[in-house]
Design a protein around this motif. Structure first.
Motif, short mmCIF file in Angstrom:
data_model
loop_
_atom_site.label_atom_id
_atom_site.label_comp_id
_atom_site.label_asym_id
_atom_site.label_seq_id
_atom_site.Cartn_x
_atom_site.Cartn_y
_atom_site.Cartn_z
N GLU A 32 0.84 -1.19 0.00
CA GLU A 32 0.00 0.00 0.00
C GLU A 32 0.88 1.25 0.00
O GLU A 32 1.85 1.34 0.75
CB GLU A 32 -0.91 0.02 1.23
CG GLU A 32 -2.04 -0.99 1.17
CD GLU A 32 -3.01 -0.71 0.02
OE1 GLU A 32 -3.23 0.48 -0.31
OE2 GLU A 32 -3.52 -1.68 -0.55
N LYS A 40 -5.67 9.79 -1.01
CA LYS A 40 -6.46 8.61 -0.65
C LYS A 40 -7.94 8.84 -0.94
O LYS A 40 -8.63 7.94 -1.43
CB LYS A 40 -6.25 8.28 0.83
CG LYS A 40 -6.98 7.03 1.29
CD LYS A 40 -6.63 6.67 2.72
CE LYS A 40 -5.24 6.06 2.81
NZ LYS A 40 -4.98 5.46 4.15
N ARG A 94 -10.12 -2.83 -3.00
CA ARG A 94 -9.41 -1.55 -3.04
C ARG A 94 -10.17 -0.49 -2.23
O ARG A 94 -9.55 0.35 -1.56
CB ARG A 94 -9.26 -1.06 -4.50
CG ARG A 94 -8.30 -1.88 -5.34
CD ARG A 94 -6.94 -2.07 -4.66
NE ARG A 94 -6.33 -0.78 -4.30
CZ ARG A 94 -5.54 -0.62 -3.26
NH1 ARG A 94 -5.28 -1.61 -2.43
NH2 ARG A 94 -5.02 0.57 -3.02
N ALA A 97 -9.24 -1.10 1.32
CA ALA A 97 -7.84 -0.72 1.60
C ALA A 97 -7.67 0.79 1.68
O ALA A 97 -6.82 1.29 2.42
CB ALA A 97 -6.92 -1.30 0.53
N LEU A 98 -8.49 1.51 0.92
CA LEU A 98 -8.39 2.96 0.87
C LEU A 98 -9.29 3.64 1.90
O LEU A 98 -9.34 4.87 1.98
CB LEU A 98 -8.75 3.47 -0.53
CG LEU A 98 -7.75 3.09 -1.63
CD1 LEU A 98 -8.38 3.29 -3.01
CD2 LEU A 98 -6.47 3.91 -1.51
N ASP A 154 0.11 4.85 -6.17
CA ASP A 154 -0.90 3.86 -5.79
C ASP A 154 -0.86 2.72 -6.80
O ASP A 154 -1.76 2.54 -7.63
CB ASP A 154 -2.28 4.52 -5.73
CG ASP A 154 -3.34 3.58 -5.17
OD1 ASP A 154 -2.99 2.45 -4.79
OD2 ASP A 154 -4.52 3.99 -5.12
N ALA A 156 -1.21 -0.45 -6.41
CA ALA A 156 -2.22 -1.49 -6.25
C ALA A 156 -3.49 -1.13 -7.03
O ALA A 156 -4.02 -1.95 -7.79
CB ALA A 156 -2.53 -1.68 -4.77
N SER A 157 -3.98 0.08 -6.84
CA SER A 157 -5.18 0.50 -7.57
C SER A 157 -4.92 0.53 -9.07
O SER A 157 -5.77 0.12 -9.88
CB SER A 157 -5.64 1.88 -7.10
OG SER A 157 -6.06 1.84 -5.76
#
Length: 205
Positions: A32, A40, A94, A97-98, A154, A156-157
């Motif tokens: 992350e 975010k 996601r 996570a955010l 970011d 991951a996204s």
């Protein structure tokens, strides 16, 4: 009757259950990022919009599969819906996570997309496939714009969005190869306008 029960089950699972993916998220193994609160918030809003898109995809494919009498097309639509379920799960992951939430209007988005899918399928399979092509093309373009707007760190996204974009483009190509009819320009314009309303609203709600 079986098709209606499947459609009802899909609606309940999409709106009320936490979706499970058949394939691991493209974000697996990516740490992350250290995002500022503003970054975010922006990333969460964009992923909420993407999650709404997957809610609508479930409704669209389920409605079309319910109506069509072509067994091969039904299998194709159901397979696409299963792949979109992965997208639904990944975008929800996601959001979590955010620290963001799904759209409060998801039942409305699902209902609207389901009705549109029913109408398109009632007109005919080629029109139904044309609706898939145009929808997926617009979604892919929208995802491309999100890649430009998501924070660069970011990863991951961005990995999830990039994979989704590739899958949507493939779905469009498959529908075109199956005999999709190109929709008239006014219909495509109306779809873009409706999508703009949805994405703008889902960004906040």
């Amino acid at each position: 009757m079986d098709s209606l029960l499947i459609a009802a089950d899909n609606a309940l699972r999409t709106l009320l259950a936490r979706p499970g993916a058949s394939e691991e998220t493209p974000a697996h193994g990516l740490a992350e990022a250290a995002l500022t609160p503003a970054q975010k918030k922006r990333a969460g809003a964009l992923m909420r919009v993407n999650h709404v898109g997957e809610v609508c995809a479930q409704a669209l494919y389920t409605a079309q599969a319910t109506v069509t009498r072509d067994a091969r097309l039904r299998i194709h639509l159901q397979q696409a819906a299963r792949e979109e379920t992965d997208h639904l799960a990944w975008t929800r992951q996601r959001l979590d996570a955010l620290g963001a939430r799904p759209s409060l209007l998801n039942p409305l988005w699902f209902a609207g997309a389901f009705v549109l899918g029913l109408v398109a399928a009632r007109v005919g399979d080629r029109v139904s496939l044309g609706f898939v092509v145009e929808t997926e093309n617009q979604v892919a373009a929208h995802l491309q714009s999100h890649l430009a707007r998501l924070p660069e760190q970011d990863l991951a996204s961005r990995a999830v969005v990039a994979r989704m974009k590739a899958d949507e483009e493939r779905h469009a190509m498959q529908a075109r190869a199956a005999g999709a009819l190109e929709l008239p320009a006014p219909v495509r314009a109306a779809m873009k306008a409706a999508a703009r309303v949805m994405t703008t609203t889902a960004h906040y709600l």
